[in-house]
Design an enzyme around this catalytic site. Structure first.
Site, PDB file in Angstrom:
ATOM      1  N   ARG A 149       0.855  -1.210   0.000  1.00 19.69           N
ATOM      2  CA  ARG A 149       0.000   0.000   0.000  1.00 19.69           C
ATOM      3  C   ARG A 149       0.875   1.238   0.000  1.00 19.69           C
ATOM      4  NH1 ARG A 149      -3.233  -3.806   2.395  1.00 19.69           N
ATOM      5  NH2 ARG A 149      -5.051  -4.223   1.080  1.00 19.69           N
ATOM      6  N   ASP A 165      -0.245  -6.844  -3.650  1.00 19.93           N
ATOM      7  CA  ASP A 165      -1.639  -6.554  -3.293  1.00 19.93           C
ATOM      8  C   ASP A 165      -2.315  -5.910  -4.495  1.00 19.93           C
ATOM      9  OD1 ASP A 165      -4.068  -5.913  -1.750  1.00 19.93           O
ATOM     10  OD2 ASP A 165      -2.802  -6.400  -0.036  1.00 19.93           O
ATOM     11  N   HIS A 194      -6.722 -10.027  -3.963  1.00 22.97           N
ATOM     12  CA  HIS A 194      -5.743  -8.937  -3.837  1.00 22.97           C
ATOM     13  C   HIS A 194      -4.753  -8.997  -5.007  1.00 22.97           C
ATOM     14  CE1 HIS A 194      -7.108  -7.298  -0.030  1.00 22.97           C
ATOM     15  NE2 HIS A 194      -7.223  -8.525   0.448  1.00 22.97           N
ATOM     16  N   GLU A 214      -9.804 -12.509   1.974  1.00 23.99           N
ATOM     17  CA  GLU A 214     -10.704 -11.545   1.335  1.00 23.99           C
ATOM     18  C   GLU A 214     -10.845 -11.774  -0.175  1.00 23.99           C
ATOM     19  OE1 GLU A 214     -10.111  -7.829   4.397  1.00 23.99           O
ATOM     20  OE2 GLU A 214      -8.675  -7.974   2.757  1.00 23.99           O
ATOM     21  N   TYR A 225      -3.483  -5.298  15.198  1.00 19.85           N
ATOM     22  CA  TYR A 225      -3.353  -4.531  13.954  1.00 19.85           C
ATOM     23  C   TYR A 225      -2.775  -3.165  14.303  1.00 19.85           C
ATOM     24  CZ  TYR A 225      -5.353  -7.711  10.555  1.00 19.85           C
ATOM     25  OH  TYR A 225      -5.540  -8.759   9.692  1.00 19.85           O
ATOM     26  N   GLU A 256      -2.097   1.430   4.405  1.00 22.98           N
ATOM     27  CA  GLU A 256      -2.923   2.343   3.606  1.00 22.98           C
ATOM     28  C   GLU A 256      -2.730   3.790   4.060  1.00 22.98           C
ATOM     29  OE1 GLU A 256      -4.029  -0.459   4.966  1.00 22.98           O
ATOM     30  OE2 GLU A 256      -5.551  -1.428   3.714  1.00 22.98           O
TER      31      GLU A 256
END
Ligand code: ACM
Length: 710
Positions: free
Chosen positions: A182, A211, A285, A349, A440, A491
């Protein structure tokens, strides 16, 4: 601070030899005092400390000796670290050559102790660090360094406490994940993180290299992965207007690691007993890879760009033989760079929408004999596992790899809570705990306006209080818990300084729960040892989240993070996209409900409001949830900031047009607005009217001004 300390001590170094005679008398060298394990200023807390009375004085030109070549490496590392952080400049000699040895590093390979275990003894006759493995010796050196740096000692003699430490790690996987996809970090910036990890006895750097938003690892057979896939136009109007004179197009953001650079990091980490586990994401991703090679896509789209939104894209790899061959080629090159046992294949995801709507994928599912797309993902991962196992490597993936059936030898990294870890261990698989949100580290560590991150605050204490062993597991199942890991998704973390701030000091808490035995876990003791840890960070020139940075709200001014949000669905501390160069504002916002509350505001008939606002791109892939974001209808083309009394459905007491702000990509102070004839203590709600989600208008700050006082 480091520079002055080093200069001072360097100037005063004189050859005075070992000053054993300066040590006070030891009353009880071998005192067995287990509770003292947390009273010495060492992080993570060692297993056993037997403290003697008194100290050993060590001179600033102390001699280090070593038992063999491997021990010499540790002695040299220790010497360089000590010099860098304290100005002490030891001399190094092989054992037997020094008459006045004061610190001995001894590797005794015949003495079978657990991997990473060491003994550190400080007695009248000097300091001894011994271990049966190179990693253990290294950890002993780190502990000794912490004793040297436990306080600022400017005298010629450093006083070390007399003691014996017997230490070993609780878990074999003490990990930190850095997302280089990111946002990009240079190899030097990553080395700083590796250095910090080593000084916390952490031993796994999980490197998130691919990603949607980029592909960062050079793959020689597929050069477009990095020539195309490593570059993107950042989201927002400001980057779109930032034209690169060389191309006449918006300037690209990105970078990649050549295999040579990646090997350099691997070697640097290995010297610090840290294994680098690369992550190559599949089957989701995958947007950057697909932008580089559209034939990998389920629905190939020519001229697909590397995207700049955050969130979850629907793009998956297709399941053609040629795609499996591509992935095996990629893994082959990755294995040539990363010698460790594990390769991480992501697996998280992967929204199955594209697979479900593709007749070609359906036909392939029939060929493979799988009934649904979860089983297809399982088939996909199992193929990769067979390939890795054939090359003597092990596969690890995020906990979604449990869905549709776990590959026979897979290790599960549990991130959606600890349930994945429990399921894996119960089924006899190894597992690593890295649950969201507590581990996280992209969540903010402190309630400060800056830097940006995920908005939720996860404090060092929150991390410390995480129990890394799921209570539901039996004694046998517990053996499958390899350890714990924190993840730093980037991010909202654009710079190396911010990365350090997100990592430290929470890494210290993580290190202690990963290393120290459960009896040593004690928040009071740990927090009492933090000030020394902060001092070490300063000696090392590392940024860290110091609680002193939290500034309470004062007067009637509130920056956005000092206002309450109307909900906490997706609180973010978002950085402005403008200006492209220079300082950018940070806005605390829930993008699902951009609305703020000034609690208990005291207002009167002469109170007016001055608001500063910004606009940020709505660059979030959130699927159908987009439809749930309320839009308030504007009265003018540019929209307005509405201020409502008592609740967000209350009476609007000010409606401030945004016309003056629409053409400013950075922060705009709106004209002051009177709040009407209201008085008393009220909650004030701030929300914007607008036609569209993009850009999202945000509050930077508000201030109540009493006209009478001006
Ligand atoms: C993850 O946070 N998607 C592993």
């Amino acid at each position: 601070m480091l520079a002055t300390r080093m200069a001072k001590s360097a100037a005063s170094i004189v050859l005075i030899g070992l000053l054993v005679g300066c040590a006070e008398r030891v009353e009880n060298d071998q005192a067995s005092a287990a509770p003292e394990a947390t009273s010495v200023p060492i992080v993570p807390a060692p297993r056993e400390v037997a403290r003697g009375a008194g100290t050993l004085g060590i001179s600033k030109n102390v001699a280090l000796t070593y038992s063999d070549v491997e021990a010499r490496k540790t002695a040299e590392y220790f010497a360089a670290l000590l010099k860098r952080t304290t100005g002490i400049a030891p001399t190094i000699a092989s054992e037997g050559t020094s008459q006045t040895a004061s610190v001995r590093f001894t590797l005794d390979r015949d003495n079978a102790t657990p991997e990473g275990a060491y003994t550190l003894a400080i007695t009248h006759s000097g300091v001894s660090v011994s271990a049966s493995t190179p990693a253990g010796l290294f950890y002993g050196a780190v502990t000794l360094w912490q004793l040297f740096t436990a306080s600022v000692q400017s005298a010629e003699i450093v006083e070390l406490p007399l003691l014996t430490i017997d230490d070993e790690p609780r878990f074999e996987w003490r990990g930190l994940m850095i997302d280089s996809a990111r946002h990009f970090q240079t190899i030097d910036e990553l080395k700083q993180i590796v250095d910090a990890m080593a000084l916390h006895k952490m031993n796994v750097l999980h490197w998130h290299l691919t990603d949607d938003q980029s592909w960062r690892l050079e793959i020689k057979k597929y050069p477009k992965l990095t020539s195309v896939g490593a570059w993107r136009v950042p989201a927002g109007a400001a980057p779109a207007a930032d034209i690169d004179p060389a191309t006449g197009k918006p300037r690209l953001y990105g970078g990649f690691y050549t295999q040579e650079q990646a090997r350099e990091l691997v070697a640097y980490a290995a010297e610090r007993h840290i294994t680098v586990v690369p992550e190559i994401e599949m089957p989701g991703h995958a947007s950057a890879a697909i932008a580089a090679y559209p034939e990998l896509a389920v629905f190939p789209e020519t001229n697909a760009r590397v995207p700049a939104d955050w969130g979850i894209y629907e793009n998956l790899f297709n399941v053609e033989e040629s795609t499996f061959a591509f992935l095996e080629d990629v893994l082959t090159e990755a294995m040539s760079v990363f010698p460790g046992e594990y390769i991480h294949v992501g697996g998280d995801e992967a929204v199955k929408k594209q697979w479900e709507s593709s007749p070609r994928v359906k036909a392939r599912m029939k060929e493979f004999g799988v009934k649904n797309t979860h089983e297809l993902q399982s088939y996909f991962i199992q193929r990769m596992e067979k390939f890795l196992n054939r090359h003597d490597r092990r596969l690890i993936g995020w906990d979604e790899i449990l869905e549709g059936g776990l590959a026979p030898n897979a290790t599960v990294m549990s991130w959606r809570g600890i349930e994945g870890a429990v399921a894996a261990a119960t089924a006899g698989h190894d597992t690593v705990l890295s649950p969201w949100p507590i581990l996280y580290f992209d969540n903010r560590p402190l309630d400060t306006a800056n830097p940006p991150g995920r908005g939720r605050v996860i404090s060092v204490e929150d991390v410390y209080r995480f129990d890394p062993m799921p209570a539901a597991l039996t004694e046998d199942q517990r053996k499958h818990v390899l350890g714990v890991q924190a993840n730093v998704w980037t991010e909202h973390i654009r710079t190396a300084e911010r990365l350090q701030y997100m990592v430290l000091p929470r890494l210290a808490a993580l290190a202690e729960i990963a290393w120290s035995s459960p009896e040593r876990i004690d928040w009071e003791s740990f927090s009492a040892r933090l000030p020394e840890q902060y001092m070490r960070y300063e000696q090392l020139g590392l940024r860290y989240a110091n609680p002193k940075l939290v500034v309470p709200a004062r007067g009637a001014y509130r920056s956005s993070h000092q206002l309450a949000l109307c909900s906490d669905k997706l609180p973010l501390a978002l950085e402005d996209d403008a200006p492209v160069q220079g300082e950018r504002a940070v806005f605390f916002v829930d993008i699902m409900q951009p609305c703020w509350i000034y609690k208990d505001a005291t207002i009167g008939a002469s109170t007016s409001l001055r608001a500063s606002v910004g606009q940020v791109p709505f660059n979030f892939q959130i699927g159908d949830s987009r439809k749930e974001i309320p839009l308030r209808r504007p009265a003018t083309p540019a929209g307005e900031l509405e201020v409502r009394l008592d609740s967000c459905e209350g009476q609007p007491i000010a409606v401030i047009p945004l016309a003056s702000a629409v053409d400013n990509q950075a922060v705009t102070q709106l004209p002051a607005a009177a709040l009407g004839n209201h008085s008393g203590t009220h909650d004030l709600c701030f929300a914007f009217t607008q036609h569209d989600l993009d850009p999202t208008w945000v509050i930077e700050s508000v201030e109540l001004i009493d006209a009478g006082a001006e």
